[in-house]
Design a protein around this motif. Sequence first.
Motif, PDB file in Angstrom:
ATOM      1  N   MET A  20       3.812   9.242  11.124  1.00  0.00           N
ATOM      2  CA  MET A  20       2.605   8.981  10.383  1.00  0.00           C
ATOM      3  C   MET A  20       1.782   7.956  11.162  1.00  0.00           C
ATOM      4  SD  MET A  20       2.234   7.640   6.429  1.00  0.00           S
ATOM      5  CE  MET A  20       3.293   8.890   5.817  1.00  0.00           C
ATOM      6  N   ALA A  21       0.506   8.181  11.231  1.00  0.00           N
ATOM      7  CA  ALA A  21      -0.380   7.270  11.968  1.00  0.00           C
ATOM      8  C   ALA A  21      -0.457   5.924  11.251  1.00  0.00           C
ATOM      9  CB  ALA A  21      -1.769   7.895  12.079  1.00  0.00           C
ATOM     10  N   PRO A  22      -0.575   4.827  11.991  1.00  0.00           N
ATOM     11  CA  PRO A  22      -0.618   3.502  11.364  1.00  0.00           C
ATOM     12  C   PRO A  22      -1.780   3.342  10.375  1.00  0.00           C
ATOM     13  CG  PRO A  22      -0.266   3.292  13.726  1.00  0.00           C
ATOM     14  CD  PRO A  22      -0.523   4.740  13.448  1.00  0.00           C
ATOM     15  N   GLY A  23      -2.906   3.939  10.673  1.00  0.00           N
ATOM     16  CA  GLY A  23      -4.056   3.844   9.763  1.00  0.00           C
ATOM     17  C   GLY A  23      -3.783   4.521   8.432  1.00  0.00           C
ATOM     18  N   VAL A  24      -3.120   5.684   8.470  1.00  0.00           N
ATOM     19  CA  VAL A  24      -2.769   6.407   7.248  1.00  0.00           C
ATOM     20  C   VAL A  24      -1.741   5.613   6.442  1.00  0.00           C
ATOM     21  CG1 VAL A  24      -1.715   8.522   6.354  1.00  0.00           C
ATOM     22  CG2 VAL A  24      -3.302   8.643   8.284  1.00  0.00           C
ATOM     23  N   ALA A  25      -0.759   5.045   7.143  1.00  0.00           N
ATOM     24  CA  ALA A  25       0.263   4.244   6.462  1.00  0.00           C
ATOM     25  C   ALA A  25      -0.373   3.032   5.769  1.00  0.00           C
ATOM     26  CB  ALA A  25       1.329   3.794   7.450  1.00  0.00           C
ATOM     27  N   GLN A  26      -1.329   2.388   6.429  1.00  0.00           N
ATOM     28  CA  GLN A  26      -1.997   1.229   5.823  1.00  0.00           C
ATOM     29  C   GLN A  26      -2.824   1.640   4.606  1.00  0.00           C
ATOM     30  OE1 GLN A  26      -1.561  -2.082   6.444  1.00  0.00           O
ATOM     31  NE2 GLN A  26      -2.746  -2.224   4.550  1.00  0.00           N
ATOM     32  N   GLN A  27      -3.458   2.810   4.646  1.00  0.00           N
ATOM     33  CA  GLN A  27      -4.213   3.288   3.480  1.00  0.00           C
ATOM     34  C   GLN A  27      -3.290   3.507   2.290  1.00  0.00           C
ATOM     35  OE1 GLN A  27      -6.189   6.777   5.012  1.00  0.00           O
ATOM     36  NE2 GLN A  27      -8.147   5.704   5.151  1.00  0.00           N
ATOM     37  N   ILE A  28      -2.113   4.064   2.535  1.00  0.00           N
ATOM     38  CA  ILE A  28      -1.145   4.302   1.456  1.00  0.00           C
ATOM     39  C   ILE A  28      -0.676   2.968   0.874  1.00  0.00           C
ATOM     40  CG2 ILE A  28       1.169   5.178   0.954  1.00  0.00           C
ATOM     41  CD1 ILE A  28       0.599   7.360   3.105  1.00  0.00           C
ATOM     42  N   ILE A  29      -0.354   2.012   1.738  1.00  0.00           N
ATOM     43  CA  ILE A  29       0.103   0.700   1.266  1.00  0.00           C
ATOM     44  C   ILE A  29      -0.992   0.015   0.449  1.00  0.00           C
ATOM     45  CG2 ILE A  29       0.742  -1.630   2.038  1.00  0.00           C
ATOM     46  CD1 ILE A  29       2.161  -0.205   4.441  1.00  0.00           C
ATOM     47  N   SER A  30      -2.231   0.082   0.919  1.00  0.00           N
ATOM     48  CA  SER A  30      -3.343  -0.556   0.205  1.00  0.00           C
ATOM     49  C   SER A  30      -3.588   0.103  -1.146  1.00  0.00           C
ATOM     50  CB  SER A  30      -4.621  -0.489   1.043  1.00  0.00           C
ATOM     51  OG  SER A  30      -4.469  -1.202   2.240  1.00  0.00           O
ATOM     52  N   ALA A  31      -3.473   1.435  -1.209  1.00  0.00           N
ATOM     53  CA  ALA A  31      -3.667   2.144  -2.475  1.00  0.00           C
ATOM     54  C   ALA A  31      -2.592   1.755  -3.484  1.00  0.00           C
ATOM     55  CB  ALA A  31      -3.667   3.652  -2.239  1.00  0.00           C
ATOM     56  N   ILE A  32      -1.350   1.660  -3.039  1.00  0.00           N
ATOM     57  CA  ILE A  32      -0.257   1.269  -3.940  1.00  0.00           C
ATOM     58  C   ILE A  32      -0.448  -0.166  -4.419  1.00  0.00           C
ATOM     59  CG2 ILE A  32       2.224   0.827  -4.070  1.00  0.00           C
ATOM     60  CD1 ILE A  32       2.590   3.308  -2.263  1.00  0.00           C
ATOM     61  N   GLN A  33      -0.860  -1.060  -3.516  1.00  0.00           N
ATOM     62  CA  GLN A  33      -1.103  -2.450  -3.910  1.00  0.00           C
ATOM     63  C   GLN A  33      -2.247  -2.538  -4.917  1.00  0.00           C
ATOM     64  OE1 GLN A  33      -1.733  -4.293  -0.097  1.00  0.00           O
ATOM     65  NE2 GLN A  33       0.454  -4.788   0.155  1.00  0.00           N
ATOM     66  N   LEU A  34      -3.269  -1.713  -4.750  1.00  0.00           N
ATOM     67  CA  LEU A  34      -4.397  -1.688  -5.684  1.00  0.00           C
ATOM     68  C   LEU A  34      -3.939  -1.206  -7.063  1.00  0.00           C
ATOM     69  CD1 LEU A  34      -7.550  -1.896  -6.053  1.00  0.00           C
ATOM     70  CD2 LEU A  34      -7.562   0.551  -5.587  1.00  0.00           C
ATOM     71  N   LEU A  35      -3.132  -0.142  -7.093  1.00  0.00           N
ATOM     72  CA  LEU A  35      -2.645   0.394  -8.364  1.00  0.00           C
ATOM     73  C   LEU A  35      -1.737  -0.595  -9.087  1.00  0.00           C
ATOM     74  CD1 LEU A  35      -1.884   4.108  -7.412  1.00  0.00           C
ATOM     75  CD2 LEU A  35      -3.782   3.245  -8.779  1.00  0.00           C
ATOM     76  N   GLN A  36      -0.974  -1.375  -8.327  1.00  0.00           N
ATOM     77  CA  GLN A  36      -0.065  -2.354  -8.928  1.00  0.00           C
ATOM     78  C   GLN A  36      -0.762  -3.669  -9.270  1.00  0.00           C
ATOM     79  OE1 GLN A  36       3.077  -2.611  -6.004  1.00  0.00           O
ATOM     80  NE2 GLN A  36       4.157  -0.843  -6.865  1.00  0.00           N
ATOM     81  N   GLY A  37      -2.021  -3.815  -8.886  1.00  0.00           N
ATOM     82  CA  GLY A  37      -2.768  -5.037  -9.186  1.00  0.00           C
ATOM     83  C   GLY A  37      -2.467  -6.189  -8.253  1.00  0.00           C
ATOM     84  N   GLN A  38      -1.862  -5.910  -7.104  1.00  0.00           N
ATOM     85  CA  GLN A  38      -1.520  -6.968  -6.156  1.00  0.00           C
ATOM     86  C   GLN A  38      -2.740  -7.510  -5.422  1.00  0.00           C
ATOM     87  OE1 GLN A  38       1.577  -5.537  -3.561  1.00  0.00           O
ATOM     88  NE2 GLN A  38       3.006  -5.148  -5.250  1.00  0.00           N
ATOM     89  N   ASP A  39      -3.887  -6.891  -5.614  1.00  0.00           N
ATOM     90  CA  ASP A  39      -5.112  -7.392  -4.993  1.00  0.00           C
ATOM     91  C   ASP A  39      -5.791  -8.440  -5.860  1.00  0.00           C
ATOM     92  OD1 ASP A  39      -5.890  -5.658  -6.996  1.00  0.00           O
ATOM     93  OD2 ASP A  39      -7.598  -4.851  -5.891  1.00  0.00           O
ATOM     94  N   GLY A  40      -5.207  -8.746  -7.018  1.00  0.00           N
ATOM     95  CA  GLY A  40      -5.748  -9.774  -7.902  1.00  0.00           C
ATOM     96  C   GLY A  40      -6.777  -9.243  -8.889  1.00  0.00           C
ATOM     97  N   THR A  41      -6.999  -7.960  -8.949  1.00  0.00           N
ATOM     98  CA  THR A  41      -7.961  -7.383  -9.898  1.00  0.00           C
ATOM     99  C   THR A  41      -7.248  -6.346 -10.772  1.00  0.00           C
ATOM    100  OG1 THR A  41      -8.620  -5.536  -8.481  1.00  0.00           O
ATOM    101  CG2 THR A  41      -9.797  -7.616  -8.162  1.00  0.00           C
ATOM    102  N   ASN A  42      -7.971  -5.867 -11.759  1.00  0.00           N
ATOM    103  CA  ASN A  42      -7.438  -4.790 -12.590  1.00  0.00           C
ATOM    104  C   ASN A  42      -8.105  -3.452 -12.252  1.00  0.00           C
ATOM    105  OD1 ASN A  42      -9.959  -5.174 -13.648  1.00  0.00           O
ATOM    106  ND2 ASN A  42      -9.302  -5.168 -15.780  1.00  0.00           N
TER     107      ASN A  42
END
Length: 196
Positions: free
Chosen positions: A1-23
């Motif tokens: 998997m390309a590093p850019g794709v892997a980072q998009q997946i990680i960021s999406a999961i963090q967003l869904l879990q609220g780890q970005d500090g927002t809802n």
Amino acid sequence: MAPGVAQQIISAIQLLQGQDGTNRGAAKIKQLHDNANYFRRRLLDMGLHVLGDWDSPVMPIMVYHLCYISGISRRCLQRHIAMVVVGFPATALLQSRCRVCISASHTKEDLDYALEVIYDICSKMGLQYNMRQLPWPWSWLRMLLWPPSSSPPSLYSKSSKGKSSNWLQLLLGGSGLTNGSKVAAGKAQPLVTAAA
């Protein structure tokens, strides 16, 4: 998997879990849930045969007519709606369908416009099946097998010998099928000759 794709997946999961500090992630999930259920309810209210589960943003709308799927896709595209259509060999021959994919970013106005277009196209093509009406190929078969003056037999009716007959026997002209006849020019004609 390309590093850019892997980072998009990680960021999406963090967003869904609220780890970005927002809802924002929770709000997107709720909006997707609300959009999907609103759209499904309106499709069902239109009399369309919609498969799938509630809360699912992917909704297959049964067309049944293989020859209609390209026309539906073209008519939707002319009105700026992308409609995915699926037919044989990806589905069974008489199981053609359209597939609607709802997003959290769709507004209520977007959904209402899409519903208006789908209603217009499906009503002109006669695709508004409801629970009391059988889809096209089966309704014609039913009309051939059971004249309007008779009622269709139950799937497991008792035959004249007292044994239960199944639906296949009924379709092949077995017991309980209006004497194995069909309507042609107003008179009953035998469908299948009885074997000894």
